[in-house]
Scaffold this active site. Structure first.
Site, PDB file in Angstrom:
ATOM      1  N   ASP A   1     -35.147  48.573  85.729  1.00 36.06           N
ATOM      2  CA  ASP A   1     -36.583  48.521  86.002  1.00 36.06           C
ATOM      3  C   ASP A   1     -36.906  49.255  87.298  1.00 36.06           C
ATOM      4  OD1 ASP A   1     -35.228  46.581  87.546  1.00 36.06           O
ATOM      5  OD2 ASP A   1     -37.106  45.518  87.904  1.00 36.06           O
ATOM      6  N   GLU A   2     -38.146  49.629  87.442  1.00 37.07           N
ATOM      7  CA  GLU A   2     -38.708  50.167  88.679  1.00 37.07           C
ATOM      8  C   GLU A   2     -37.852  51.278  89.294  1.00 37.07           C
ATOM      9  OE1 GLU A   2     -41.228  46.278  90.174  1.00 37.07           O
ATOM     10  OE2 GLU A   2     -39.095  46.365  90.665  1.00 37.07           O
ATOM     11  N   ALA A   3     -37.318  52.136  88.443  1.00 33.96           N
ATOM     12  CA  ALA A   3     -36.511  53.269  88.918  1.00 33.96           C
ATOM     13  C   ALA A   3     -37.438  54.443  89.239  1.00 33.96           C
ATOM     14  CB  ALA A   3     -35.470  53.650  87.870  1.00 33.96           C
ATOM     15  N   HIS A   4     -38.393  54.221  90.123  1.00 34.63           N
ATOM     16  CA  HIS A   4     -39.441  55.200  90.396  1.00 34.63           C
ATOM     17  C   HIS A   4     -38.898  56.445  91.095  1.00 34.63           C
ATOM     18  CE1 HIS A   4     -41.848  51.951  89.120  1.00 34.63           C
ATOM     19  NE2 HIS A   4     -41.950  51.320  90.282  1.00 34.63           N
TER      20      HIS A   4
ATOM     21  N   HIS B   1     -33.093  49.988  92.642  1.00 41.84           N
ATOM     22  CA  HIS B   1     -32.747  48.721  93.291  1.00 41.84           C
ATOM     23  C   HIS B   1     -31.311  48.756  93.815  1.00 41.84           C
ATOM     24  CE1 HIS B   1     -36.397  46.395  92.273  1.00 41.84           C
ATOM     25  NE2 HIS B   1     -36.383  47.063  91.123  1.00 41.84           N
TER      26      HIS B   1
END
Length: 543
Positions: A348-351, A285
């Site tokens: 979060d969401e550190a893809h 993000h």
């Protein structure tokens, strides 16, 4: 241009009488007043029952004559505490416009509305209060100023809704006789506002703070950075705000808070006994930061600014030394501006970050937060790394979250990591109410007012000890929200339910009783100018 959204047209209010309901042994909770429902107009019947407030109190014991605010009423503040006087001034500021009375704030020693500190009430804790009403006075007693302030919110709700208006209204202004004794279930009762996807002004944030305070919330989590915008000035990295903050979802003008702006938000929140929890989302993000400084990218090339709504595509360059100079500077400067205990580092969401890099980065980022004297909070993916001692994980999973991920969170909780619960299909205020809702998203499903209220934080996650639950939070993400009216359509009436889960005893938890008390809040919200959604599940009172 700013992303255009059609404002939702509120459904017609449902009429009908309030049900006579008593919740789990708490006297007066959910009970409708006798006579016409006229909260906000001339008072035709007795005052509102002591228990008919949100959040539900620990104990409401009716008895004796009501108290009536008159032109002779004084607000009396005991002791030498400047904070008590400030609370008295705040109360006077609420009551004067609608009543038209002078309501001078004076020293203690007579009848009226009395605000008193008394440390000899251990059962009240740091935020509890006792409100005692009779024919001559209303007395609010607490161990500390926060408790007095919460007691003042109860007093507001016990008065007719018209007391919230900014012009003279017809009374009388009665408070039912009896005693309310109250203290919170959880120490952490929070709402999050995403100012990154769309930017909200200082005035809009203050408006939300006032709404949170009415329902006894004590934390405001500000999501200050994301792919679409960086919203806080950082002197050592000025382009973060001046370049990375110049847009938002849909390509609007964006914006950022100067340090003076942010200090004013922190000051105003503190005046309402809310602690600001800043979030800098890392290591994903981060497109706004990566676009602002090429050296933060592994290839040294800055990507363009981003105005879409996809997630998981950005990442800081974990091996680069400059990444940690950046993290240190940002954490230091934001921590210096924030007197509260907590610092949220996202996670979060550190893809686009490998697991090995994620673990390595979170180890170093947590150490930086500790270096500057703050307690780490991270989204629950932090439990996939190594949470430091004292770290807090914020759980945002939902019904479809896999068992392995839930078990990972439960193991961390069993090992001492405290949890703040924000299940997306219960507590995310940006989820649509139903298929016809124009604003919001639906990836976690539809979240009706009943669904947002009807869950128990202590039993929500299997394998998590009750003592591991620090509290609850209601996040509000802003992909589709552009102004205060749209914030209010999504937050109200669901936010009061999350507030009640955080404050009220488990024994008071009953949807049928709650929906009646919530319906009685409608005229008050209208008097405050809150553009709330008239959920069809709720028997809304009329003015």
């Amino acid at each position: 241009m700013r992303l255009h959204r059609t404002r939702r047209v509120a459904l017609p209010r449902l009429l009908g009488s309030l049900l006579l309901v008593t919740a789990a042994g708490i006297s007066g909770i959910g009970a409708a007043p006798e006579g016409p429902v006229a909260d906000g107009g001339p008072a035709a019947g007795p005052p509102r029952p002591l228990g008919q407030i949100v959040p539900a109190p620990v104990r409401a014991e009716p008895g004796g004559s009501p108290y009536t605010i008159t032109p002779a009423t004084r607000i009396r503040v005991g002791g030498d505490s400047g904070e008590v006087r400030r609370i008295g001034d705040y109360l006077a500021g609420v009551l004067r416009p609608s009543t038209g009375y002078a309501l001078p704030v004076t020293g203690d020693g007579g009848d009226g509305i009395r605000l008193r500190l008394d440390e000899d009430n251990p059962e009240l804790g740091a935020e509890g209060y006792r409100l005692k009403s009779g024919s001559g006075s209303v007395t609010i007693t607490a161990r500390g100023p926060a408790g007095l302030f919460h007691g003042v919110q109860t007093l507001r709700q016990l008065l007719p809704a018209a007391v919230e208006r900014k012009s003279p209204q017809k009374g009388p202004w009665k408070v039912a006789g009896g005693t309310v004794t109250d203290a919170p279930r959880y120490a952490y009762r929070s709402a999050m506002l995403d100012v990154s996807r769309h930017f909200f002004s200082v005035a809009e944030v203050k408006r939300y703070i006032d709404q949170l305070a009415l329902y006894k919330m004590n934390k405001l989590h500000l999501h200050l950075s994301d792919d679409q915008g960086w919203r806080i000035a950082i002197d050592s990295w000025p382009r973060l705000a001046t370049y990375g903050g110049q847009t938002e979802v849909g390509g609007g003008l964006g914006g950022h808070y100067t340090k003076s702006d942010y200090r004013e938000i922190v000051r105003y929140a503190a005046s309402r006994y809310l602690e600001v929890v800043p979030e800098i989302d890392l290591p994903g993000h981060t497109n706004a930061a990566l676009a602002s400084y090429a050296e933060l990218n592994c290839d040294g090339v800055a990507p363009p600014l981003y105005t879409g709504t996809q997630v998981g595509f950005s990442s800081l360059c974990v091996p680069k030394a400059v990444t940690y100079d950046f993290v240190d500077d940002v954490v230091r400067e934001v921590a210096e501006l924030t007197p509260g205990e907590y610092f949220h580092i996202g996670g979060d969401e550190a893809h686009s970050t490998s697991h090995e890099d994620y673990v390595a980065f979170m180890d170093r980022a947590q150490a930086v937060v500790g270096k500057y004297g703050k307690t780490v909070i991270g989204w629950h993916q932090l439990t996939g790394a190594t949470p430091v001692k004292g770290a807090i994980a914020q759980y945002w999973g939902y019904d479809r979250t896999g068992a392995a991920e839930r078990e990972q969170v439960a193991r961390a909780a069993a090992n001492g990591t405290k949890l703040v619960l924000s299940p997306a299909d219960r507590g995310y205020l940006d989820m649509k109410y139903d298929k016809d809702t124009e604003l919001g998203l639906s990836w976690a499903g539809y979240v009706s007012v009943e669904r947002s209220y009807d869950w128990n934080p202590a039993a929500y996650l299997d394998g998590v000890p009750q003592e591991a639950v620090l509290g609850v939070e209601a996040p509000l993400w802003s992909e589709t929200l552009t102004d205060s009216g749209e914030i209010e359509q999504m937050a109200f009436p669901r936010l009061p339910g999350i507030a009640e889960l955080g404050w009220s005893p488990a024994a008071t938890h009953d949807w049928e009783a709650y929906r009646v008390r919530l319906g009685a809040q409608g005229p008050r919200l209208s008097a405050l100018g809150v553009d709330y959604y008239r959920a069809p599940q709720v028997p809304w009172a009329t003015e």
